[in-house]
Design a protein around this motif. Structure first.
Motif, mmCIF file in Angstrom:
data_model
loop_
_atom_site.group_PDB
_atom_site.id
_atom_site.type_symbol
_atom_site.label_atom_id
_atom_site.label_comp_id
_atom_site.label_asym_id
_atom_site.label_seq_id
_atom_site.Cartn_x
_atom_site.Cartn_y
_atom_site.Cartn_z
ATOM 1 N N MET A 1 0.854 -1.179 0.000
ATOM 2 C CA MET A 1 0.000 0.000 0.000
ATOM 3 C C MET A 1 0.897 1.238 0.000
ATOM 4 O O MET A 1 1.828 1.326 0.776
ATOM 5 C CB MET A 1 -0.881 -0.032 1.259
ATOM 6 N N GLN A 2 0.607 2.185 -0.855
ATOM 7 C CA GLN A 2 1.392 3.407 -0.908
ATOM 8 C C GLN A 2 0.888 4.387 0.144
ATOM 9 O O GLN A 2 -0.288 4.428 0.465
ATOM 10 C CB GLN A 2 1.272 4.051 -2.277
ATOM 11 N N MET A 3 1.817 5.194 0.693
ATOM 12 C CA MET A 3 1.461 6.131 1.744
ATOM 13 C C MET A 3 0.316 7.064 1.353
ATOM 14 O O MET A 3 -0.513 7.404 2.167
ATOM 15 C CB MET A 3 2.663 6.955 2.168
ATOM 16 N N GLU A 4 0.246 7.476 0.088
ATOM 17 C CA GLU A 4 -0.785 8.413 -0.339
ATOM 18 C C GLU A 4 -2.184 7.844 -0.177
ATOM 19 O O GLU A 4 -3.148 8.586 -0.101
ATOM 20 C CB GLU A 4 -0.562 8.821 -1.802
ATOM 21 N N SER A 5 -2.320 6.526 -0.158
ATOM 22 C CA SER A 5 -3.643 5.923 -0.072
ATOM 23 C C SER A 5 -3.973 5.414 1.331
ATOM 24 O O SER A 5 -4.966 4.752 1.517
ATOM 25 C CB SER A 5 -3.761 4.785 -1.092
ATOM 26 N N TYR A 6 -3.129 5.705 2.305
ATOM 27 C CA TYR A 6 -3.383 5.244 3.668
ATOM 28 C C TYR A 6 -4.662 5.868 4.197
ATOM 29 O O TYR A 6 -4.825 7.092 4.171
ATOM 30 C CB TYR A 6 -2.240 5.630 4.602
ATOM 31 N N PRO A 7 -5.577 5.064 4.719
ATOM 32 C CA PRO A 7 -6.735 5.618 5.411
ATOM 33 C C PRO A 7 -6.260 6.395 6.642
ATOM 34 O O PRO A 7 -5.248 6.053 7.258
ATOM 35 C CB PRO A 7 -7.523 4.378 5.828
ATOM 36 N N THR A 8 -6.974 7.444 6.993
ATOM 37 C CA THR A 8 -6.587 8.302 8.106
ATOM 38 C C THR A 8 -7.700 8.323 9.149
ATOM 39 O O THR A 8 -8.872 8.474 8.811
ATOM 40 C CB THR A 8 -6.301 9.727 7.609
ATOM 41 N N PHE A 9 -7.295 8.173 10.417
ATOM 42 C CA PHE A 9 -8.256 8.128 11.510
ATOM 43 C C PHE A 9 -7.829 9.060 12.637
ATOM 44 O O PHE A 9 -6.653 9.388 12.778
ATOM 45 C CB PHE A 9 -8.397 6.699 12.048
ATOM 46 N N ALA B 1 -11.933 -0.258 4.079
ATOM 47 C CA ALA B 1 -10.602 0.245 4.437
ATOM 48 C C ALA B 1 -10.618 1.654 5.016
ATOM 49 O O ALA B 1 -9.824 1.978 5.888
ATOM 50 C CB ALA B 1 -9.678 0.193 3.228
ATOM 51 N N HIS B 2 -11.510 2.510 4.562
ATOM 52 C CA HIS B 2 -11.563 3.892 5.034
ATOM 53 C C HIS B 2 -12.722 4.127 6.010
ATOM 54 O O HIS B 2 -13.075 5.265 6.285
ATOM 55 C CB HIS B 2 -11.687 4.863 3.848
ATOM 56 N N ILE C 1 -11.551 -0.291 12.942
ATOM 57 C CA ILE C 1 -11.242 0.154 11.586
ATOM 58 C C ILE C 1 -11.170 -1.041 10.645
ATOM 59 O O ILE C 1 -10.929 -2.171 11.083
ATOM 60 C CB ILE C 1 -9.939 0.974 11.538
ATOM 61 N N GLY C 2 -11.343 -0.781 9.353
ATOM 62 C CA GLY C 2 -11.364 -1.848 8.362
ATOM 63 C C GLY C 2 -10.065 -2.054 7.618
ATOM 64 O O GLY C 2 -10.083 -2.524 6.483
ATOM 65 N N CYS C 3 -8.943 -1.692 8.229
ATOM 66 C CA CYS C 3 -7.638 -1.886 7.583
ATOM 67 C C CYS C 3 -6.585 -2.139 8.651
ATOM 68 O O CYS C 3 -6.813 -1.902 9.823
ATOM 69 C CB CYS C 3 -7.276 -0.660 6.753
ATOM 70 N N ARG C 4 -5.441 -2.631 8.232
ATOM 71 C CA ARG C 4 -4.347 -2.919 9.170
ATOM 72 C C ARG C 4 -3.174 -1.955 9.010
ATOM 73 O O ARG C 4 -2.232 -1.997 9.782
ATOM 74 C CB ARG C 4 -3.865 -4.352 8.993
ATOM 75 N N GLU C 5 -3.218 -1.107 7.975
ATOM 76 C CA GLU C 5 -2.198 -0.080 7.754
ATOM 77 C C GLU C 5 -2.916 1.246 7.592
ATOM 78 O O GLU C 5 -3.797 1.371 6.736
ATOM 79 C CB GLU C 5 -1.375 -0.389 6.499
ATOM 80 N N PHE C 6 -2.540 2.226 8.387
ATOM 81 C CA PHE C 6 -3.292 3.478 8.390
ATOM 82 C C PHE C 6 -2.472 4.588 9.024
ATOM 83 O O PHE C 6 -1.387 4.355 9.553
ATOM 84 C CB PHE C 6 -4.611 3.303 9.157
ATOM 85 N N ALA D 1 -13.241 8.362 11.165
ATOM 86 C CA ALA D 1 -12.600 8.317 9.852
ATOM 87 C C ALA D 1 -12.407 9.762 9.392
ATOM 88 O O ALA D 1 -13.345 10.557 9.400
ATOM 89 C CB ALA D 1 -13.460 7.555 8.866
ATOM 90 N N TYR D 2 -11.184 10.089 9.021
ATOM 91 C CA TYR D 2 -10.873 11.456 8.592
ATOM 92 C C TYR D 2 -10.919 11.516 7.085
ATOM 93 O O TYR D 2 -10.179 10.806 6.404
ATOM 94 C CB TYR D 2 -9.511 11.893 9.119
ATOM 95 N N GLY D 3 -11.772 12.358 6.532
ATOM 96 C CA GLY D 3 -12.023 12.399 5.096
ATOM 97 C C GLY D 3 -11.020 13.113 4.248
ATOM 98 O O GLY D 3 -10.975 12.927 3.057
ATOM 99 N N ASP D 4 -10.154 13.965 4.835
ATOM 100 C CA ASP D 4 -9.197 14.725 4.043
ATOM 101 C C ASP D 4 -7.929 13.915 3.844
ATOM 102 O O ASP D 4 -6.988 14.009 4.592
ATOM 103 C CB ASP D 4 -8.871 16.054 4.737
ATOM 104 N N ARG D 5 -7.942 13.080 2.834
ATOM 105 C CA ARG D 5 -6.769 12.223 2.572
ATOM 106 C C ARG D 5 -5.660 13.037 1.951
ATOM 107 O O ARG D 5 -5.874 13.881 1.117
ATOM 108 C CB ARG D 5 -7.160 11.084 1.619
ATOM 109 N N ASP D 6 -4.438 12.751 2.395
ATOM 110 C CA ASP D 6 -3.289 13.446 1.804
ATOM 111 C C ASP D 6 -2.269 12.481 1.283
ATOM 112 O O ASP D 6 -2.413 11.327 1.346
ATOM 113 C CB ASP D 6 -2.622 14.386 2.819
#
Length: 80
Positions: A1-9, A66-67, A20-25, A75-80
């Motif tokens: 998974m690339q850092m740009e697509s990491y879900p943010t919480f 995942a998000h 959460i629905g992912c193991r990397e975030f 869940a934080y919607g402003d993905r960076d």
């Protein structure tokens, strides 16, 4: 998974466990501008992990996307 697509919480609501629905975030602790340094966390094969900055316990829940999180507000919607 690339850092740009990491879900943010975050845990602005202050609940003891965020599912959460992912193991990397990325954990940001609270919504900006009160956020802590953004930290990338990986559970690996574990089912939960504690953020070393805000002490939030994140627990993997395969029923969530995942998000997605429970509570949903974490869940934080402003993905960076």
């Amino acid at each position: 998974m690339q850092m740009e697509s990491y879900p943010t919480f975050h845990n602005e609501v202050g609940v003891p466990i965020v599912r959460i629905g992912c193991r990397e975030f990325k954990c940001i602790g609270d919504k900006p501008p009160q956020d802590h340094p953004h930290i990338y966390l990986k559970m690996g094969d574990a089912s939960e992990i504690v953020c070393p900055y805000c002490s939030t316990l994140f627990r993997f829940d395969p029923r969530l996307g995942a998000h997605e999180s429970d509570p949903a507000d974490c869940a934080y919607g402003d993905r960076d």
